[in-house]
Design an enzyme around this catalytic site. Sequence first.
Site, short mmCIF file in Angstrom:
data_model
loop_
_atom_site.label_atom_id
_atom_site.label_comp_id
_atom_site.label_asym_id
_atom_site.label_seq_id
_atom_site.Cartn_x
_atom_site.Cartn_y
_atom_site.Cartn_z
N GLY A 43 70.67 68.94 43.48
CA GLY A 43 71.84 68.51 43.05
C GLY A 43 72.44 69.63 43.99
O GLY A 43 73.65 68.90 44.84
N GLU A 98 76.06 74.86 41.81
CA GLU A 98 75.72 74.51 41.01
C GLU A 98 76.52 73.18 41.08
O GLU A 98 77.73 73.15 42.28
CB GLU A 98 75.97 74.14 39.37
CG GLU A 98 75.46 73.14 38.76
CD GLU A 98 74.06 72.99 38.38
OE1 GLU A 98 73.97 72.55 39.51
OE2 GLU A 98 74.33 72.70 37.32
N ASP A 99 75.61 71.64 41.38
CA ASP A 99 76.91 70.54 41.19
C ASP A 99 77.61 69.64 40.38
O ASP A 99 78.41 69.92 40.99
CB ASP A 99 75.67 69.23 41.44
CG ASP A 99 74.10 69.41 40.54
OD1 ASP A 99 75.11 69.80 39.56
OD2 ASP A 99 73.87 67.87 41.00
N ASP A 102 77.75 68.90 32.27
CA ASP A 102 78.27 67.84 32.14
C ASP A 102 78.55 68.53 30.82
O ASP A 102 79.95 68.45 29.54
CB ASP A 102 77.07 66.79 32.41
CG ASP A 102 77.54 65.55 31.17
OD1 ASP A 102 78.48 65.67 30.57
OD2 ASP A 102 76.44 64.87 30.82
N LYS A 130 82.58 67.15 34.98
CA LYS A 130 83.04 65.75 33.81
C LYS A 130 84.12 66.23 33.29
O LYS A 130 84.87 67.56 32.49
CB LYS A 130 82.17 65.44 33.27
CG LYS A 130 80.75 65.16 33.89
CD LYS A 130 80.32 63.85 34.00
CE LYS A 130 79.44 63.45 35.05
NZ LYS A 130 78.51 63.00 33.92
N PHE A 151 78.82 58.03 35.30
CA PHE A 151 77.61 58.52 36.12
C PHE A 151 77.73 58.77 37.04
O PHE A 151 77.94 57.28 38.14
CB PHE A 151 76.11 58.04 35.30
CG PHE A 151 75.06 58.86 36.14
CD1 PHE A 151 74.43 60.10 34.97
CD2 PHE A 151 74.64 58.52 37.34
CE1 PHE A 151 73.42 60.55 35.28
CE2 PHE A 151 73.16 59.68 37.76
CZ PHE A 151 73.04 60.19 36.71
N ASP A 158 72.26 62.97 41.93
CA ASP A 158 71.19 61.92 42.07
C ASP A 158 71.50 60.80 41.15
O ASP A 158 71.38 61.42 39.65
CB ASP A 158 69.91 62.31 42.37
CG ASP A 158 68.96 62.77 41.54
OD1 ASP A 158 69.75 63.89 40.48
OD2 ASP A 158 68.14 62.54 41.31
N ARG A 164 71.23 60.37 46.48
CA ARG A 164 71.59 61.70 46.66
C ARG A 164 72.51 62.03 47.91
O ARG A 164 72.75 62.59 48.15
CB ARG A 164 70.41 62.65 46.27
CG ARG A 164 70.70 64.15 46.60
CD ARG A 164 69.52 64.99 46.44
NE ARG A 164 68.11 64.52 45.66
CZ ARG A 164 68.15 64.99 43.97
NH1 ARG A 164 69.88 65.39 43.52
NH2 ARG A 164 67.74 64.66 43.34
P1 IMP Z 1 74.83 69.91 31.90
O1 IMP Z 1 73.33 71.07 32.16
O2 IMP Z 1 74.07 69.10 31.14
O3 IMP Z 1 75.50 70.08 32.29
O4 IMP Z 1 74.38 69.22 33.16
C1 IMP Z 1 74.18 69.45 34.41
C2 IMP Z 1 72.86 69.05 34.79
O5 IMP Z 1 72.99 67.42 34.81
C3 IMP Z 1 73.97 68.75 36.85
O6 IMP Z 1 73.18 70.33 37.41
C4 IMP Z 1 72.84 68.20 37.46
O7 IMP Z 1 71.76 67.55 38.26
C5 IMP Z 1 72.73 66.75 36.08
N1 IMP Z 1 73.76 65.98 36.39
C6 IMP Z 1 74.52 66.13 34.93
N2 IMP Z 1 75.80 65.06 34.96
C7 IMP Z 1 75.38 63.99 35.85
C8 IMP Z 1 75.97 62.58 37.34
O8 IMP Z 1 76.85 62.43 36.92
N3 IMP Z 1 74.54 62.28 38.25
C9 IMP Z 1 73.70 62.85 38.26
N4 IMP Z 1 73.41 63.91 38.10
C10 IMP Z 1 74.63 65.05 37.07
MG MG Z 2 71.33 69.86 39.03
#
Ligand code: IMP
Ligand code: MG
Length: 177
Positions: A43, A98-99, A102, A130, A151, A158, A164
């Site tokens: 990402g 990081e991308d 969430d 988010k 999303f 992606d 992506r």
């Molecule tokens: P977390 O661990 O729940 O904070 O999620 C983070 C990871 O989930 C990111 O590195 C993304 O790869 C993926 N992710 C979370 N939300 C999205 C989204 O809306 N679109 C695409 N990938 C996401």
């Molecule tokens: Mg990721």
Amino acid sequence: MNNDELTLVLSNDKILTRVEEIAKDLDVKYAGEVPVVIGIMRGCLYFLADLTQQIDLNIEIDMMSLSSYGTGSTSSGTVRILKDIEIDITNRHVVVVEDIIDTGTTLDYLREYFDTKKAKTVTTISIFAKEGTNKFANGADVVGFYLPDKFLVGYGLDYANKYRHLKDVYELKLADK
Ligand code: IMP
Ligand code: MG
């Protein structure tokens, strides 16, 4: 091709302006140091490329590949290392790129992981988060943009490995939902 619906959320030129600011802040913060910039694949692809090209410091770049989402659109809650870094980060300043945040699980995991590897400092940067994530104690040190809790795809994000490469960020509504 398919009937997935994409709605523009953030344009590439706005992203690049913010990326430039983040790079300038890093130049100030790490003046005289050589941080190890670690991109979380896949990402981070475009963010890592755009950010590191704007940094004037000497830096080293490494990458790590994680999996938490599988191929779906909801987090599995567990993080797996698919490919580890190659640079020894013992006593080094680490900047995690990081991308999107969430739930914060991924960055939480990484902070602990680099701590156990004895990094000198760990700074986490996510180009997107988010809305609402800042209520989690485990958000990033730097967030580029807070975006709607939908999303999102594009600029590295992606859905099941698709979308992506889109330059801008879009909200994705799947055709079959
Ligand atoms: P977390 O661990 O729940 O904070 O999620 C983070 C990871 O989930 C990111 O590195 C993304 O790869 C993926 N992710 C979370 N939300 C999205 C989204 O809306 N679109 C695409 N990938 C996401
Ligand atoms: Mg990721």
